[in-house]
Motif scaffolding. Sequence first.
Motif, short mmCIF file in Angstrom:
data_model
loop_
_atom_site.label_atom_id
_atom_site.label_comp_id
_atom_site.label_asym_id
_atom_site.label_seq_id
_atom_site.Cartn_x
_atom_site.Cartn_y
_atom_site.Cartn_z
N UNK A 92 -11.92 0.20 -3.09
CA UNK A 92 -11.21 1.29 -2.43
C UNK A 92 -10.76 2.38 -3.41
N UNK A 134 3.20 -3.70 -17.14
CA UNK A 134 1.74 -3.85 -17.19
C UNK A 134 1.12 -2.79 -18.07
N UNK A 166 3.86 0.85 -3.24
CA UNK A 166 3.26 0.63 -4.56
C UNK A 166 4.13 -0.31 -5.41
N UNK A 167 4.77 0.21 -6.49
CA UNK A 167 5.53 -0.74 -7.31
C UNK A 167 7.03 -0.62 -7.11
N UNK A 208 1.84 -7.65 -3.70
CA UNK A 208 1.57 -7.41 -5.11
C UNK A 208 0.09 -7.13 -5.36
N UNK A 209 -0.79 -7.35 -4.38
CA UNK A 209 -2.19 -6.94 -4.62
C UNK A 209 -2.51 -5.57 -4.05
N UNK A 210 -1.95 -5.19 -2.90
CA UNK A 210 -2.25 -3.84 -2.40
C UNK A 210 -1.46 -2.80 -3.18
N UNK A 211 -0.28 -3.17 -3.65
CA UNK A 211 0.52 -2.26 -4.47
C UNK A 211 0.82 -2.97 -5.77
N UNK A 212 1.99 -2.78 -6.30
CA UNK A 212 2.37 -3.54 -7.49
C UNK A 212 3.77 -4.08 -7.30
N UNK A 249 -0.26 1.74 -13.53
CA UNK A 249 -0.98 0.49 -13.31
C UNK A 249 -0.54 -0.16 -12.01
N UNK A 250 -1.42 -0.96 -11.44
CA UNK A 250 -1.03 -1.78 -10.30
C UNK A 250 -1.78 -3.11 -10.36
N UNK A 251 -1.41 -4.00 -9.47
CA UNK A 251 -2.15 -5.24 -9.31
C UNK A 251 -1.72 -6.36 -10.23
N UNK A 252 -2.68 -7.21 -10.55
CA UNK A 252 -2.45 -8.47 -11.24
C UNK A 252 -1.84 -8.28 -12.62
N UNK A 298 0.83 -1.20 0.00
CA UNK A 298 0.00 0.00 0.00
C UNK A 298 0.87 1.26 0.00
N UNK A 329 -3.70 4.70 -8.66
CA UNK A 329 -3.32 3.75 -9.72
C UNK A 329 -4.50 2.82 -10.00
#
Lengths: 418, 138
Positions: free
Chosen positions: B44, B93, A215-216, A241-245, B62-65, A212, B26
């Motif tokens: 959120x 991503x 982030x990445x 990797x799900x709350x941020x990247x 971008x973020x996430x999967x 969070x 993001x």
Amino acid sequence: MLEGREGPAIARAMDLLVRYGEALGAERLVDTNNVCGTIGATTPLLRDFAAKRGGFDAVFSEFNLDSDEVVPTPKVRAYSCHLQLGIDPLHAEQLGTAPEVVTLLRRGEDFVSKMGVQLMNTCTPYLVGNIPVKGEHCAWMESSAIIYINSVLGARTNAEGRESAGASMITGKTPYWGYHLDDYRYGTHLVEIDTPLEDIADWGLLGYWIGDIVQDRIPVLTGVTRAPNLGKLKHFGAAASSSGGVEMYHIVGVTPEARTVEEAFGPRKPVERLHFGAAERRAAYATINAMAHDTKVDYVMLGCPHYSIEQIWEACRLLEGRKVHAESNLWIFTPRAIRHLADQNGYTRIIEEAGGFLMSDTCSAMSRATPKGTRVAAVDSVKQAHYLPSILGIQAWFGTTAECIDAAVTGRWSGGLR
Amino acid sequence: MTTIMLRGRKVVGGKAEGEAMVTRDRISGWGGIDARTGTIIETRHELCGQSFKGKVLVFPGAKGSSGWSSQFHLARLTGSAPAAMLFNEMTTKIALGAVVTRAPAVTGFDRDPLEVIETGDWVRVDGDQGIVEVTKKA
């Protein structure tokens, strides 16, 4: 390759890799012989596409090569593994999968295996034999697996997508950018930990909190006094990797590119110093559980990322001799190969005798399937707690594996932060 | 009427224009958007419930999967993709996602587009030249 002398699919794949590489600002491509991606068409939108547009070559051309024209799919050049899917053919009834979809899946598996792709069907290829070594150039999808092989194994992959992974499978090439380069892998944020990290749940809270904030970027953790095992690092990475990247982290004294703080940061100076103590742990717990309020639990889902055999063994120790409540359900997800081992070890029988199911190949977030009438779920995965409310519009409690098994047996959530 | 020019680097070429939709959060692809409608669904997210279909999407990154690209790819096929994408943080991503969305995309700006562009402004994007022309809403 780009000009088409090696066939139209290779030309399309190279065209995509070049457009993608130019978008990144990469100077060249690098060879890879380790690709993990998705080819199948088991999610509802892709099933429709395959049905309307003429089958798996059409799906591969569109979703793995970004090609408007349908081209014949060649065999892969790189060692390639398939990731998780939208269904488990052995539990189609529980998942509510129609028989024609199972037939489509079987045809898809035939297509994928004829290409030479390994049908691992999991988000955790590193649990079932694809364990890259330090420095190996890979092209993997699946955020929880990317962060694991970069950080824990020292392999080198960017977060690939479905299209780029498909193009890399058949060409053996990927853009030489990002985590393939030394300079990109050094830490950015220092995270000092001064609260005990006891169990897998604690590592998930830490990962969620860090992701969070950073982030990445690349966190470097200090103050970890006991080496975490695979299950803890798997959950930590999936959460971050799900709350941020987050795609890479270092734990000083544990992970391979961080024997010391100096090695982890290389020429960089930390842009920020963070502190994770008891208050931060409580805050992370509150954030993850913010969407849950009803204590009647209809569904307990374990196995995100897919459970290792050690985690199945632990769940069985908590479950053996107990029964899942009549108004609740227990589904546990693992890779196909590990389910065979669980069958052999008697764990599948323990879970089924309790009234639960040991499933493979998918999860509730991928399949969008839960037991009928589910309003409230309980999970031991921060990642699943993060995604389920968004994807399925249900409430999700997060807690320890023991709290989740208790919820399945009593039908009630009675978890809480110790 | 005020017009502002921004200069950046091409990610995906082509020209497009539309109303700006700006967020400082993001964006997640898989599990973050509904590709059938272009709606942001992450609970959120500050834009949760809003669709970027036909808008010029201005966001940090971008973020996430790693399912990011395939969700935006699906959004293109369902006609729900943004008209253009302007962002600050380059990642694989977003690079792949922008490429397969095939909408003009620009990054690496001389000024922060999140500071200059507000939701509702009219934005023209020339992806090949990396030029963005912002007309402030009245």
